[in-house]
Design an enzyme around this catalytic site. Structure first.
Site, short mmCIF file in Angstrom:
data_model
loop_
_atom_site.label_atom_id
_atom_site.label_comp_id
_atom_site.label_asym_id
_atom_site.label_seq_id
_atom_site.Cartn_x
_atom_site.Cartn_y
_atom_site.Cartn_z
CG ASP A 183 -2.04 -0.89 1.05
OD1 ASP A 183 -2.15 -1.44 -0.09
OD2 ASP A 183 -2.79 -1.25 2.10
CG ASN A 185 -4.43 5.54 3.28
OD1 ASN A 185 -5.35 5.28 2.58
ND2 ASN A 185 -3.72 4.50 3.81
CG ASP A 186 -3.72 8.42 7.19
OD1 ASP A 186 -2.44 8.78 6.90
OD2 ASP A 186 -4.05 7.13 7.62
NE ARG A 204 6.11 13.86 31.53
CZ ARG A 204 6.16 14.28 32.84
NH1 ARG A 204 5.25 15.21 33.02
NH2 ARG A 204 7.08 14.02 33.67
CG ASP A 247 -0.44 8.67 22.58
OD1 ASP A 247 0.03 9.52 23.59
OD2 ASP A 247 -0.31 7.78 22.66
CB THR A 269 -9.12 -0.24 6.11
OG1 THR A 269 -8.74 0.30 4.94
CG2 THR A 269 -10.55 -0.88 5.84
CB SER A 308 -8.46 5.95 10.66
OG SER A 308 -9.74 6.32 11.43
CG MET A 309 -9.79 -0.45 11.56
SD MET A 309 -9.47 -2.06 10.48
CE MET A 309 -7.85 -2.55 10.60
#
Length: 291
Positions: A71, A144-145, A155, A174, A185, A188-189
């Site tokens: 991918d 995708n993202d 932190r 985070d 998928t 995110s998933m």
């Protein structure tokens, strides 16, 4: 027909699959060009018997681009292919290959390409921009993202997420992932976000390890403008990564703006496999499992 082929040299190490594809396509009367999808390490030895062309020059006159890899290879190639309105066919030589249409054992299907015996599926993309101190700092498109995350040893970071200027959620954690349905998928998933059919038109907002009970995934309409603002970072670091690419460091006051892009990725489909069949095959969901 002219087809550009981009093998991932770290996956197809001996270029056996791309050479098989060249043989199949040339026998079918197709003009082919082999191009590297990205620059390789200086110590990586490329085979001397394979001629490589410049992808930026060859893509301008290509009818189709075939990616050999996982991918990540498709995500990388989607940028240049989309800019030139060239559809992409993925051949999986990776581990997941969720976006790939063919497995390496199915190269015989390539004989259908010259007759254009295939369909093209459009996938929405995101435009990701960063502004700081009143000026543009970053501009990229994503299939995708876009992930905003803390540094490796930092932190939690403080984030505020707005939809069309109205705060939708705020939390410490985070980070946050803003994805397309195609990216639902992926990262995110893994962070607990929903699975969305890739042909849908939505933007997904998924918090990563949020320290707030009310911080849940949000699915928005495609016309929304998502803005992510950094809280006080102190000595903490925050980074932006688009489609898993190189991290861009964010500073206090930077605003990441994400909206639907004008461009669309076009994926070639040769098979009539259901999206849900792909999910079952890739994620090994057993038949008859209890809900």
């Amino acid at each position: 027909m002219k087809i550009v082929m981009t093998p991932n040299p770290y996956r197809d190490r001996n270029f056996q699959y791309v050479e098989q594809a060249v043989d199949i396509l040339q026998k079918a009367g197709v003009e082919t060009r082999i191009c590297l999808p990205f620059d390789v390490d200086k110590n990586f030895e490329l085979p001397k018997n394979v001629r490589f062309y410049d992808i930026h020059r060859e893509i301008k006159s290509a009818d189709l681009l075939i990616c050999f890899g996982g991918d990540g290879t498709i995500l990388h190639a989607s940028k240049i292919a989309t800019r030139h309105h060239v559809p992409i066919l993925g051949v999986n030589i990776g581990t997941m290959g969720f976006m790939a249409e063919l497995e390496a054992s199915e190269l015989d299907q390539l004989t259908r390409l010259p007759a254009r015996d295939f369909r093209v599926e459009k996938r929405m993309m995101l435009r990701v921009q960063v502004r700081g101190e009143g000026k543009p700092l970053f501009d990229e498109i994503a299939l995708n993202d876009a992930a905003i995350t803390k540094g490796a040893v930092a932190r939690v970071i403080q984030l505020s997420v707005e939809c069309d200027g109205v705060e939708a959620t705020a939390f410490s954690g985070d980070g946050v992932i803003v994805s397309t349905p195609t990216g639902s998928t992926a990262y995110s998933m893994s962070a607990g976000g929903p699975i969305v059919e890739p042909s849908a038109q939505n933007i997904l907002i998924t918090p990563i390890c949020a320290h707030a009970i009310q911080a849940k995934s949000i699915v928005t309409a495609p016309w929304r403008t998502i803005s992510v603002k950094m809280g006080k970072l102190g000595r903490r670091n925050a980074f932006l990564s688009v489609d898993g690419g190189r991290a861009y460091r964010l500073n206090v006051g930077d605003v990441v703006t994400i909206r639907k892009a004008e461009q669309e990725t076009r994926l070639v489909r040769l098979k009539d496999t259901s999206f849900y069949q792909i999910i079952n095959n890739k994620f090994y969901i057993s038949k008859g499992a209890e809900p």
